[in-house]
Design an enzyme around this catalytic site. Structure first.
Site, short mmCIF file in Angstrom:
data_model
loop_
_atom_site.label_atom_id
_atom_site.label_comp_id
_atom_site.label_asym_id
_atom_site.label_seq_id
_atom_site.Cartn_x
_atom_site.Cartn_y
_atom_site.Cartn_z
N SER A 98 -0.40 3.59 -4.20
CA SER A 98 -1.77 4.28 -4.48
C SER A 98 -2.82 3.64 -3.64
O SER A 98 -3.07 2.52 -3.81
CB SER A 98 -1.91 4.45 -5.89
OG SER A 98 -3.20 5.09 -6.23
N GLY B 18 -13.57 1.45 -5.09
CA GLY B 18 -14.04 1.86 -6.33
C GLY B 18 -13.70 3.43 -6.64
O GLY B 18 -14.56 4.28 -7.06
N ASN C 259 -2.79 4.48 -13.40
CA ASN C 259 -3.58 3.21 -13.06
C ASN C 259 -4.64 2.54 -13.93
O ASN C 259 -5.70 2.92 -14.09
CB ASN C 259 -4.50 3.60 -11.65
CG ASN C 259 -5.37 2.46 -11.06
OD1 ASN C 259 -5.18 1.11 -11.70
ND2 ASN C 259 -5.97 2.66 -10.28
N CYS D 196 -6.93 -0.99 -12.22
CA CYS D 196 -7.86 -1.30 -11.02
C CYS D 196 -9.03 -2.28 -11.25
O CYS D 196 -9.94 -2.00 -11.99
CB CYS D 196 -8.35 0.12 -10.70
SG CYS D 196 -9.50 0.06 -9.07
N ASN E 91 -0.78 -4.30 -9.16
CA ASN E 91 -1.83 -4.02 -8.59
C ASN E 91 -2.57 -5.09 -7.78
O ASN E 91 -1.84 -6.17 -8.12
CB ASN E 91 -2.95 -3.41 -9.53
CG ASN E 91 -3.89 -2.38 -8.95
OD1 ASN E 91 -4.19 -2.55 -7.99
ND2 ASN E 91 -3.99 -1.30 -9.72
N THR E 92 -3.66 -5.08 -7.39
CA THR E 92 -4.22 -6.22 -6.67
C THR E 92 -4.79 -7.32 -7.47
O THR E 92 -4.70 -7.22 -8.65
CB THR E 92 -5.50 -5.61 -6.10
OG1 THR E 92 -6.37 -5.23 -6.73
CG2 THR E 92 -5.14 -4.76 -4.79
N GLY F 78 2.12 -0.56 0.59
CA GLY F 78 0.49 -0.55 0.66
C GLY F 78 0.02 -1.03 1.97
O GLY F 78 -0.01 -0.28 2.84
N THR F 79 -0.71 -2.05 1.88
CA THR F 79 -1.49 -2.72 2.81
C THR F 79 -0.91 -2.73 4.11
O THR F 79 -1.53 -2.49 5.17
CB THR F 79 -2.04 -3.92 2.15
OG1 THR F 79 -2.69 -4.07 1.01
CG2 THR F 79 -2.76 -4.60 3.44
C1 LIG Z 1 -7.55 -0.08 0.04
C2 LIG Z 1 -6.78 0.04 -1.15
C3 LIG Z 1 -7.05 0.86 -2.32
C4 LIG Z 1 -6.17 0.96 -3.49
N1 LIG Z 1 -6.36 2.13 -4.17
C5 LIG Z 1 -5.71 2.02 -5.38
C6 LIG Z 1 -5.87 2.90 -6.07
O1 LIG Z 1 -6.58 3.90 -6.00
N2 LIG Z 1 -5.09 3.04 -7.20
C7 LIG Z 1 -4.12 1.98 -7.77
O2 LIG Z 1 -3.31 2.22 -8.48
N3 LIG Z 1 -3.81 0.94 -6.69
C8 LIG Z 1 -4.83 1.05 -5.63
N4 LIG Z 1 -4.58 0.03 -4.86
C9 LIG Z 1 -3.50 -0.84 -4.86
C10 LIG Z 1 -2.13 -0.83 -4.16
O3 LIG Z 1 -1.80 0.39 -4.70
C11 LIG Z 1 -1.18 -1.92 -4.46
O4 LIG Z 1 -0.87 -1.84 -5.97
C12 LIG Z 1 -1.52 -3.38 -4.14
O5 LIG Z 1 -2.42 -3.00 -2.72
C13 LIG Z 1 -0.51 -4.24 -3.59
O6 LIG Z 1 0.40 -3.62 -2.63
P1 LIG Z 1 0.40 -3.93 -1.18
O7 LIG Z 1 0.11 -5.41 -0.96
O8 LIG Z 1 1.35 -3.29 -0.41
O9 LIG Z 1 -0.95 -3.42 -0.60
C14 LIG Z 1 -5.34 -0.22 -3.55
C15 LIG Z 1 -5.03 -1.06 -2.49
C16 LIG Z 1 -5.80 -1.17 -1.39
C17 LIG Z 1 -5.54 -2.18 -0.26
#
Ligand SMILES: Cc1cc2nc3c(=O)[nH]c(=O)nc-3n(C[C@H](O)[C@H](O)[C@H](O)COP(=O)(O)O)c2cc1C
Ligand SMILES: Cc1cc2nc3c(=O)[nH]c(=O)nc-3n(C[C@H](O)[C@H](O)[C@H](O)COP(=O)(O)OP(=O)(O)OC[C@H]3O[C@@H](n4cnc5c(N)ncnc54)[C@H](O)[C@@H]3O)c2cc1C
Ligand SMILES: Cc1cc2nc3c(=O)[nH]c(=O)nc-3n(C[C@H](O)[C@H](O)[C@H](O)COP(=O)(O)OP(=O)(O)OC[C@H]3O[C@@H](n4cnc5c(N)ncnc54)[C@H](O)[C@@H]3O)c2cc1C
Ligand SMILES: Cc1cc2nc3c(=O)[nH]c(=O)nc-3n(C[C@H](O)[C@H](O)[C@H](O)COP(=O)(O)O)c2cc1C
Ligand code: FES
Ligand code: FES
Lengths: 314, 283, 314, 283
Positions: A28, A79, A134, A137, A201-202, A275-276
Site C-alpha cells: 500500500s 501523510g 491500515n 501508519c 508497516n514502516t 513496496g519501496t
Molecule cells: C512512500 C510510501 C507510502 C506508503 N503509504 C502507505 C499507506 O498509505 N498505507 C499503508 O498501509 N502503508 C503504506 N506504506 C508502507 C508500505 O506499504 C510497507 O508496509 C512498507 O513500506 C514496508 O515495505 P517495503 O520495505 O517493501 O516498502 C508506505 C510506504 C512508502 C515507502
C-alpha cells in the site's frame, strides 16, 4: 539464477478465504492505484494490487520534503494523500475492475468510526477482493493515533470494520513493528475478527538535514522502509507465525528480489507485498515473482505452498 | 515511458557538469523537450535505492547504433557522483521519457527561454523546435558563475538574442536572470516564457511573465523518489482549472507547469485552502 | 570535506558529571576492550572506550554462525561472550588504565541482583570512568529477559546498580528501540537513578539462510545494527531529548561518518558511540571524530556543545 | 596489522578464480604464509559493510613500485563478485597481515601440504619457505573439479611429490584429499601436515594426522565480520593448554590452529564442557 530445472511451479496461494493465483502483491502506498505500473508490467499477472490507503475525505497529505533516502532505505511522510473514497470508487477502482486486476483496498480512518464508515461504503462494491486495514501508519501527527501500537484500539478498529464490511470479505490487519510485543497485537486483531495480517508497516524514523540541522521531512518523523528493515520484518513474521501458525500473513518490508520473498515465505508468510523496491524498479513486483518461481524451482519445490513456514521445521 | 537498459557511451566534462551519452536498443517512443529520465544509480549492491531524475538533453536514433540519450549532470550528492564517475560501457537502468513536456505554441509567437545552470539542458532542443516552427527565440541564461553555465555556444547559434547573467559577474551581466528578463521580453515582445532552473528563479520568472501577460511554462525540480507517479513525494501546490489548489505530482502532472498555476510561495507547505488540507495542527 | 576554515573547534563535552575531552566513543561489543583497535588509532584520543558488556561469570556466548550481513547493516547473536568480571578487571581494565584510555564499563546481568553484584565489584576499582548498564541486549534467549522492554524491570535494574555502585559514579542506562514508547522507558530509568542514557541498542531481527531455509544465526534471532537503523536511532534520540531535555544522551546506531555523528548531536545527543562501522573501518572512531570537527568548522561552530539539540530549535 | 589503501594492478582469471594483484606504498611489515588480509568491498555507497577475508597468496616489495600483495579470490557472493569485477586502478581499503600464520618446524622434517580449492593460495609460499629450510615437501591438492584446482603447476615445480584429487575425476584421482593422504604421508614419513580448505577437509586431515602422530596445522575459514578481533563472530571451540575448551577467535588466535586442538565435531555449536557454556536451554 543458474541451473534452474524448468519444472513447473504452482505459485498459487491464499490469504485465508482469499485465493490468489500468484504470491506477489504491491504494498500500500507504493503502487498508487495500479494504473501507472501497468506501463511497466501486466498488473493482472501478479497476486493483487493493494491500493494506497483510502480515507473518507480528500486529503492533501503533508508538506514537502516528504522523503529522504537513507542507507538501503528511505523515510517518507506522505501523510495519506488521496482524493477520498468516493473519487476512489468512481475513478480508480472502476479502472482496476475494468483492467481485471485483483484489488485489495487499504483503508485508513482518523478514528474508529471512520474505519467502519469506509467498510460500509465499500459493501457490495464490485471489484474489492479484500480489505487491508491500515491501523499502523506512523505519519499521523499525533502518535496517540497509531492504533496498531495498542492492542485495545487495534482490536476496536478491526471489530468495527468487521461489523460494517461485506460479510465474508477477507480482512487483513496491517501491523506496525514499532511495538514491544507484536504477537500481542496480532492476537488481539485476530480475536477481533481479522482473517489475516499484513506486516510490517514502516518503522518510525527521522533524518536530520545536514545543511539546516533540522528534521529533513516536512512531517519531522517519517516511516522507514526498504531493504534496511528486512531483518526486522522477517523476525516479526517469524514470531507471529510461531505464535499463530493458522493465521495467514501477507509479508512485507524490504523485499527486493525473489530470494528476499522466499525468506518471508519460509518465515511463515503466505504471500508478500513489494513496496519501496518499486521506486528502484517499477517492474519489481513481476520480476520478483518470476525470480521467486526460479528460486523455488532451483530448490526442487513444485508448489509454493510447500515452503510456507518451512523455517520453523527442525 | 519505457524501462530499459542503456550503455554509457560517452562521459565528458562541460564546465562543472558532465555530458553523459547513453545508447540503447530499446524503442523509447517520442521524446519532447521537457521530458525527463529516471536513472537507477550505484549498481546492484548499492545502498542507494532511489532513482535520480534528469532532463533529457537530446535524443537521436540511428540505424545500427540504436537510440542515443544525452544528459547533462551535476555531481551534487552520492548518486550523481556515482553516475558521473562511471566509465564507458557501464549499463544503467533507465525509465524514459517521463513527465509532461513543454507545451509548444500553436502560433508563431516570440518566445523567451530562461535557464539556470543545468536547467539549460532541455533548452537547446526546445529552441530548435521553436525555431523550426518559425518562432522568434530569445534566451536568458544564468548561473552563479561562468563554469556553471551550460549551452552558451549552442544557444547563441540558434537564438535571435542571448543575455547571460552570473551572480559573480564572471561572464555577462552580474546579477540574476530575472533582473534582465523584463527588458528582454519588452524588446522581443515575448508571448511565452519557457523556464527551467531552481524554484526561486521559476517564481521570479513567473512574476515577470504575469506582469507582461505572457504565459510562463516552468519545469520544476521537486525531490522525487520514484519518478513514475506512485509514491507521492514530489508534490507541489498547483491551482487547477476549477480554481482550487491541490498537491499534484511533479513527475506525472509536471515537471512543466504554467507559472501562474503554481503556488510558489506555498512550496514546502500545504496551503490552508488546498483540497483536503489538514485542520489546524496537521494530519 | 571542502573549504573548511581551519578554526579551532572545542570538541569537549560531558555526559552529566562525566567530562569528556572528545565526543566519539566506541559502542559496547564493537571494540572489545580497546586493545586491538590501538593498532589502528590512538585510543586515548577519542572520548572513551565502552567495553564489551561484562558479566559476573565467564560465558561462552552462542553457537556460530553469529552474524549475517544485511543491506547496510548486519545482525549478530554473539550472546555476550566474555571471561567474566574478575578476568576483565585483572587483564583488560588493567591494560586500559595503563594505556591511559578513559573507560566506560558496560555491565550485563542475568538478573537484577547480578547487576548489583557487578556494580559492587567495580566499586573503588581504579580506571572506571562510568558504567553503561546494558539492560537491552536482545540476544538473551528468553525475550522476557530484556529488561529494557519493560519500564518496571528497567528501573529495578538501574536502582539496584545505583545502590551498589561507587557513589557518584556516572551511570548510563542503555535503551532498546524495540519498545512501543521509548520515552516511557527513559523516564523510568532516569527516575530510578541513571545519570544519562545510551541509545540505541540493536533492533531484533532475523535472516533466513537462502540454502537451508532456516534461521541463519545460531541464536535464530539477532540484533540489527549499522547504517540501516540510523533513522530509527536518530528518531529515538530526538524523541527522548524532546521529552527530557536535561538528560544527557550517548547517541548511537549506524554512525559511519562525521556527518552522521552530527545528526545525533543535533537531535540531542551529547556524545556518540561508533559500533558496526568499526568492522568496516577499524580506525572509524578517530576518523569520524576528525570528520565531525571538520563538519562543525565548516558550519562555523567553534564549540561542539553549541550544536547539541539544535534540531529542536525552530 | 596495518590499514592501508592498495591499488588494483592486476586481475586475471586462473581457472574459476581470479588472481588479484594489489600495490601499496604502505609498509605492511612482515607477512608469513597463513596470514590473511581483510578487504573492504563495494565502495563508499555500498550496502555491504563487512570486510572480506582472503589468505595472502604472495607479498613482494620493490623499490619504486612499493609492496605487491596477491590474492586468489573465488567469486562466491556479492562482495567477492564486486572485488573480482574491479578494473585496474581501483583503490581498496585493506588491513593486513592479520592472524597467526602457519608455524614452521624448527627441524628439517618431511612436511605434507594439503589444500582444497583456493586453500592452495597460501601453500606456494609455504612450500618455498619449507624447502628453503631443507624440508621435504609433498603436496595433496583437491577440488570438486579441475577448474577449481589452484596452483598445480607451481606446486609441482616446488614439491617433491604431488597428488591431485577431484570429486568428479576430471583431473587426478577421483575422490577426496583424505582418501590419498594416508598413503602420501606413509610414503614420505610426514611429520607435519599443513592444511587449508573447507572445515570438513580440515577435520578429515586432522584425523589422518592424529592416526600417524603427525602434527596438523590447519587454517580454518570461519565467517568473519571484522577480521581484527573485536566482534567475536568468528569463534570456534578450541582446546587450550589447560585442556579446557573455549570459543576462540579465528581471526586473532587463528586462522591456523593445531588440528588436535580444534573440536571439529562441535563447530557450529557450543560444547557443553566449554568454559562459560550455557546451562541447558541456552543463554
Ligand atoms: C512512500 C510510501 C507510502 C506508503 N503509504 C502507505 C499507506 O498509505 N498505507 C499503508 O498501509 N502503508 C503504506 N506504506 C508502507 C508500505 O506499504 C510497507 O508496509 C512498507 O513500506 C514496508 O515495505 P517495503 O520495505 O517493501 O516498502 C508506505 C510506504 C512508502 C515507502
Ligand atoms: C524533473 C527533474 C529534472 C532534473 N534535471 C536535472 C538535470 O538535467 N541535470 C542535473 O544535474 N540534475 C537534474 N535534476 C536534479 C537531480 O535529480 C538531482 O540533483 C539528483 O537527484 C540528486 O541526486 P544525488 O544523488 O546527487 O543527491 P542525493 O542528495 O544523494 O539524493 C538523495 C535523494 O533525493 C533526491 N533528490 C535530491 N535532490 C533532488 C533534486 N534537486 N531533484 C530531484 N530529486 C532530488 C534524489 O533523487 C535521491 O532520491 C532534475 C530533477 C528533476 C526533478
Ligand atoms: C582466514 C580466511 C581466509 C580466506 N581465504 C580466502 C581466499 O584465499 N580466497 C577466497 O576466495 N576466499 C577466501 N576466504 C573466504 C572468503 O572470505 C569468503 O568467500 C568471502 O568472505 C565471501 O564473501 P562474499 O561477499 O562472496 O559472500 P557473502 O555471502 O556476501 O558474505 C557475507 C558475509 O559473510 C562473510 N563470509 C561469508 N562466507 C565466508 C567465509 N567462507 N569465510 C569468511 N567469511 C565469510 C563475509 O565476510 C561477509 O561478511 C577466506 C576466509 C577466511 C576466514
Ligand atoms: C557484534 C556486536 C556486538 C554487540 N555487543 C553488545 C554488548 O555486548 N553490549 C551492548 O550493550 N551492546 C552491544 N552491541 C550493540 C552496540 O553497542 C550498538 O548499540 C548497536 O550496534 C548500534 O550501533 P551501531 O549501529 O553503530 O553498531 C553489539 C553490537 C554488535 C554489532
Ligand atoms: S516521484 Fe513518485 S509520485 Fe512523483
Ligand atoms: S572477525 Fe571479528 S573477532 Fe574475529
Amino acid at each position: 539464477m543458474t541451473n534452474i530445472q524448468h519444472v513447473q511451479v504452482d505459485l498459487s496461494t491464499a490469504l485465508g478465504k482469499l485465493q490468489l493465483p500468484a504470491p506477489v502483491l504491491t504494498a500500500s502506498g507504493c503502487a498508487g492505484y495500479g494504473r501507472e505500473l501497468d506501463s511497466y508490467f501486466d498488473i493482472t499477472s501478479i497476486g493483487a494490487i493493494v491500493t494506497k490507503s483510502i480515507m473518507m475525505e480528500p486529503r492533501s497529505g503533508r508538506a514537502t520534503p516528504r522523503m529522504a533516502e537513507t542507507p538501503s532505505g528511505m523515510i517518507n511522510s506522505i501523510g495519506l494523500q488521496g482524493s477520498g473514497i468516493e473519487s476512489f470508487i468512481e475513478h480508480d477502482l472502476a479502472w482496476l475492475r475494468k483492467r481485471g486486476a485483483r484489488t485489495i483496498v487499504s483503508i485508513a480512518g482518523n478514528n474508529v468510526l471512520e474505519f467502519g464508515r469506509l467498510a460500509r461504503r465499500l459493501r457490495g462494491v464490485e471489484g474489492v477482493a479484500g480489505l487491508e486495514i491500515n491501523i499502523s501508519c506512523p505519519n499521523v501527527a499525533n502518535r496517540g493515533l497509531v492504533f496498531a501500537c495498542n492492542p485495545g484500539s487495534a482490536a476496536e478498529v478491526v471489530a468495527e470494520v468487521r461489523k460494517h464490511a461485506q460479510p465474508g470479505l477477507p480482512l487483513l490487519a496491517k501491523l506496525s513493528p514499532d511495538v514491544t510485543d507484536i504477537v500481542e497485537i496480532a492476537h488481539s486483531v485476530i480475536d477481533a475478527g481479522a482473517d489475516g495480517l499484513a506486516m510490517i508497516n514502516t518503522l518510525l524514523g527521522m533524518v536530520i538535514d545536514p545543511v539546516t540541522l533540522r528534521p529533513q521531512l516536512g512531517g519531522r518523523t517519517g516511516g522507514l522502509s526498504g531493504p534496511a528493515i528486512r531483518p526486522v520484518a522477517v523476525r516479526a513474521v517469524y514470531q507471529v507465525h510461531a505464535a499463530l501458525p493458522q493465521v495467514p500473513i501477507l509479508g512485507m518490508g524490504g523485499i527486493r528480489s525473489g530470494r528476499d520473498a522466499l525468506e518471508f515465505l519460509a518465515a511463515g508468510a503466505s504471500a508478500v507485498s513489494v513496496g519501496t523496491a518499486i521506486f528502484n524498479d517499477p517492474s519489481a513486483p513481476l520480476r520478483i515473482q518470476n525470480e521467486l518461481r526460479d528460486e523455488l524451482a532451483s530448490r526442487g519445490f513444485s508448489r509454493l505452498r510447500d515452503v510456507i513456514g518451512i523455517a520453523h521445521q527442525a | 515511458m519505457t524501462q530499459f537498459r542503456a550503455r554509457l557511451a560517452g562521459n565528458r566534462a562541460v564546465g562543472e557538469y558532465r555530458h553523459l551519452v547513453f545508447v540503447t536498443s530499446a524503442d523509447i517512443g517520442m521524446v519532447k523537450p521537457g521530458h525527463f529520465a529516471a536513472v537507477a544509480v550505484g549498481g546492484p549492491d548499492s545502498a542507494m535505492l532511489l532513482r535520480r531524475a534528469f532532463s533529457i538533453h537530446r535524443v537521436s536514433s540511428k540505424a545500427n547504433v540504436g537510440t542515443t540519450i544525452e544528459l547533462i549532470v551535476s555531481a551534487k550528492g552520492a548518486g550523481t557522483r556515482w553516475l558521473t564517475s562511471q566509465h564507458e560501457g557501464v549499463l544503467v537502468d533507465m525509465v524514459a521519457p517521463l513527465g509532461k513536456p513543454f507545451q509548444l505554441p500553436k502560433e508563431r509567437v516570440p518566445c523567451v527561454l530562461v535557464a539556470g545552470g543545468y536547467g539549460a539542458a532541455p533548452m537547446i532542443t526546445l529552441a530548435e523546435e521553436l525555431r523550426s516552427r518559425g518562432c522568434r527565440v530569445d534566451v536568458v541564461l544564468g548561473a552563479s558563475t561562468e563554469s556553471k553555465l551550460y549551452g552558451v555556444l549552442d544557444l547563441k547559434r540558434i537564438s535571435d538574442s542571448i543575455v547571460i547573467t552570473t551572480d559573480d559577474g564572471s561572464l555577462g551581466v552580474r546579477g540574476r536572470v530575472s533582473d534582465v528578463l523584463p527588458e528582454v521580453m519588452q524588446r522581443a515582445d515575448s508571448a511565452v516564457v519557457y523556464a527551467c532552473g531552481p524554484m526561486g528563479m521559476l517564481q521570479a520568472v513567473s512574476l515577470v511573465a504575469a506582469s507582461t501577460g505572457a504565459i510562463a511554462q516552468c519545469a520544476v525540480e521537486e525531490s522525487m523518489a520514484c519518478g513514475v507517479g506512485v509514491c507521492m513525494t514530489c508534490v507541489l501546490p498547483v491551482i487547477g482549472d476549477d480554481g482550487r489548489t491541490r498537491m499534484v505530482r511533479a513527475c506525472t502532472e509536471g515537471p512543466v507547469f504554467r507559472g501562474d498555476r503554481v503556488r510558489w510561495d506555498a512550496i514546502g507547505s500545504v496551503p490552508a485552502d488546498a483540497v483536503g488540507a489538514p485542520p489546524a495542527g496537521g494530519h
